[in-house]
Design an enzyme around this catalytic site. Structure first.
Site, PDB file in Angstrom:
ATOM      1  N   HIS A 290      12.522   4.188   7.302  1.00 60.93           N
ATOM      2  CA  HIS A 290      13.055   5.552   7.129  1.00 60.93           C
ATOM      3  C   HIS A 290      14.507   5.677   7.574  1.00 60.93           C
ATOM      4  CE1 HIS A 290       9.211   7.134   5.983  1.00 60.93           C
ATOM      5  NE2 HIS A 290       8.637   6.899   7.147  1.00 60.93           N
TER       6      HIS A 290
ATOM      7  N   ASP B  66       3.834   0.900   2.793  1.00 66.53           N
ATOM      8  CA  ASP B  66       3.599   1.924   3.820  1.00 66.53           C
ATOM      9  C   ASP B  66       3.254   3.233   3.107  1.00 66.53           C
ATOM     10  OD1 ASP B  66       4.612   2.479   6.981  1.00 66.53           O
ATOM     11  OD2 ASP B  66       4.666   4.232   5.655  1.00 66.53           O
TER      12      ASP B  66
ATOM     13  N   HIS C  87       4.141   6.140   3.673  1.00 67.61           N
ATOM     14  CA  HIS C  87       5.278   7.057   3.574  1.00 67.61           C
ATOM     15  C   HIS C  87       6.368   6.452   2.681  1.00 67.61           C
ATOM     16  CE1 HIS C  87       3.298   7.833   7.521  1.00 67.61           C
ATOM     17  NE2 HIS C  87       3.353   9.070   7.063  1.00 67.61           N
TER      18      HIS C  87
ATOM     19  N   ASP D  11      -0.652   2.269   7.227  1.00 66.95           N
ATOM     20  CA  ASP D  11      -1.040   3.675   7.312  1.00 66.95           C
ATOM     21  C   ASP D  11      -1.555   4.212   5.976  1.00 66.95           C
ATOM     22  OD1 ASP D  11       1.510   3.395   6.336  1.00 66.95           O
ATOM     23  OD2 ASP D  11       2.471   4.646   7.866  1.00 66.95           O
TER      24      ASP D  11
HETATM   25 ZN   LIG Z   1       4.406   5.056   7.419  1.00 65.62          ZN
END
Ligand SMILES: [Zn+2]
Length: 366
Positions: free
Chosen positions: A139, A176, A178, A264
Site C-alpha cells: 500500500h 492479497d 486488498h 487475508d
Molecule cells: Zn491485505
C-alpha cells in the site's frame, strides 16, 4: 530446484502499539491489539519449522536496504518522515499506519530482505523464494505510508534488480485481499513492469483498484485490476488466473514474477470477506509455477504482505511453500475440507462477469 526462505526476528519487533484492530484507541475505542501484529508471521515461521519444511529450504539472510535503494521508489521526504517518527519513539505515519521506535531500521531490513531474496532468485542460487518480511509494503505510495505499509518492499526489490542485475521485464501478481495500490502507483507509467492485483472489490483503500485503472502513458495496458466480489472462493480465483493472470503473463513474457503475498483472502480472515483455503492458495501457486517454468525458468519471488488470522495464515503459507519447493510435509490443514465444502466455492455468474471484463484488457499487453 531450490527454494529460498528469508525471515528475521527483528521483523517481529516492529511495534504497531495498542490499537484496536485497525483503529487508534480513544475514550470510545478500548485499547487492544493491532491487526498487523507479529503473531500471524511468528506462527507461520513456527509451522515452517514444525512441518520440517525449514530443513529443505535455502536460508537467505536479509540486509538493510540503503536509503538510496528506497529512494528508487519513494521520495526523500517520505523516507525522512518515517525516520524522524521512528527516532522519536513512534506514532502514526499517516492514515492507519502506526509504527514504533526502530521501525525505520526494521522497514529498511524488510525492503532489504526483499532485495536479498530477489538476488537469490535472479542469480540462480535458488529457483524461487519466499521472503517473510514485516512491515508489509504494497500500500505504500511514493510519498505516503498507508495501510500498515511504510516502504514498498516488492517495488524496491524490482527496481534494484532492474538497476543492478540487468533484469528487464517483471510481472507482479498480488493476491492479497486488498488492492496493491502502492505497487500500482509506482509502476503506473512503466511498461517494463506488469502489475496485476486480485482483490476484494473496493475494500481497501476506498475507491481504489477498479478495472478502469489500466495504466497510463507508456504504461497503458500494463496494470490489471481484478476486483472480485466479496464471497469469491477457489473457483473464482482459478477462473481469474486461467482467463486473466496466466494469459497476461504469456503476452508479457516476464523475466521474473513477483508475488506480493497476502493470506487475508482466506475464508477466516478478520479483514477480508473472501473464501480461499490453503488448498486454493496451493493451486494458485501451482498455476503460477507452470507459467513461470514456461516463461522465465521458474523464477518467482514472493514477498509477504497481509493475512490476519493467527490460526490460519500458517497453513496457507506452508501450502504455498510446499508447492514452491516440491516438498510435501505431514501437515494437514484442519480447515481445508470444511472450507471447501462452504456454499459459493464454485464460480458464480457475477464473479465470472467481472473476470471477463478484465480478460478483455489482456490484449492491450504487448
Ligand atoms: Zn491485505
Amino acid at each position: 530446484m531450490a527454494t529460498g526462505w528469508l525471515c528475521h526476528e527483528l521483523y517481529m519487533w516492529h511495534n504497531t502499539g495498542n490499537w484496536a484492530q485497525v483503529f487508534p484507541p480513544g475514550l470510545t475505542v478500548q485499547p487492544g491489539t493491532h491487526a498487523e501484529n507479529p503473531e500471524t508471521k511468528r506462527r507461520f515461521r513456527n509451522l515452517v519449522e514444525v512441518s520440517g519444511l525449514l530443513n529443505h529450504l535455502v536460508q537467505i539472510s536479509p540486509r538493510p536496504a540503503t536509503p538510496d535503494e528506497i529512494a528508487r521508489v519513494h521520495t526523500r521526504e517520505h523516507i525522512a518522515h518515517i525516520k524522524a517518527l521512528s527516532d522519536a519513539g513512534g506514532g502514526d505515519a499517516s492514515w492507519l499506519t502506526p509504527l514504533g521506535a526502530g521501525s525505520y531500521e526494521i522497514a529498511l531490513l524488510a525492503a532489504g530482505g526483499a532485495i536479498a531474496a530477489g538476488e537469490g532468485v535472479v542469480s540462480g542460487e535458488v529457483t524461487n523464494a519466499y521472503a517473510l518480511i514485516r512491515p508489509p509494503g504494497h500500500h505504500a505510495q511514493p510519498n505516503l505510508a498507508m495501510g500498515f505499509c511504510l516502504f514498498s518492499n516488492a517495488a524496491v526489490a524490482i527496481r534494484h534488480l532492474q538497476a543492478r542485475l540487468g533484469v528487464g521485464r517483471v510481472a507482479t501478481v498480488d493476491w492479497d485481499v486488498h488492492h496493491g495500490n502502492g505497487t500500482q502507483a509506482i509502476f503506473y507509467e512503466d511498461p517494463t513492469v506488469l502489475t496485476i492485483s486480485l482483490h476484494q472489490e473496493n475494500l481497501y483503500p476506498p475507491n481504489s483498484g477498479s478495472i478502469s485503472e489500466n495504466g497510463t502513458g507508456r504504461g497503458l495496458g500494463f496494470n490489471l485490476n481484478i476486483p472480485l466480489p466479496p464471497g469469491s472462493g477457489a473457483a473464482a480465483y482459478r477462473a481469474a488466473f486461467e482467463r486473466v493472470v496466466i494469459p497476461a503473463l504469456h503476452r508479457f513474457k516476464p523475466e521474473l514474477i513477483v508475488v506480493p503475498s497476502g493470506f487475508d483472502a482466506s475464508g477466516v480472515d478478520p479483514l477480508g470477506r473472501m473464501m480461499l483455503s490453503s488448498g486454493a492458495y496451493r493451486e494458485l501457486t501451482h498455476l503460477l509455477l507452470s507459467a513461470a517454468r514456461e516463461l522465465c525458468g521458474g523464477r518467482i519471488l514472493m514477498t509477504h504482505e497481509g493475512g490476519y488470522s493467527e490460526m490460519y495464515v500458517p497453513y496457507c503459507g506452508v501450502a504455498v511453500l510446499e508447492e514452491l519447493s516440491g516438498v510435501k510435509t505431514h501437515v494437514d490443514d484442519p480447515w481445508q475440507p470444511l472450507m471447501m465444502a462452504w456454499g459459493g466455492q464454485d464460480l458464480q455468474p457475477h464473479q465470472s462477469l467481472v473476470i471477463d471484463k478484465v480478460a478483455a484488457l489482456v490484449a492491450r499487453i504487448s
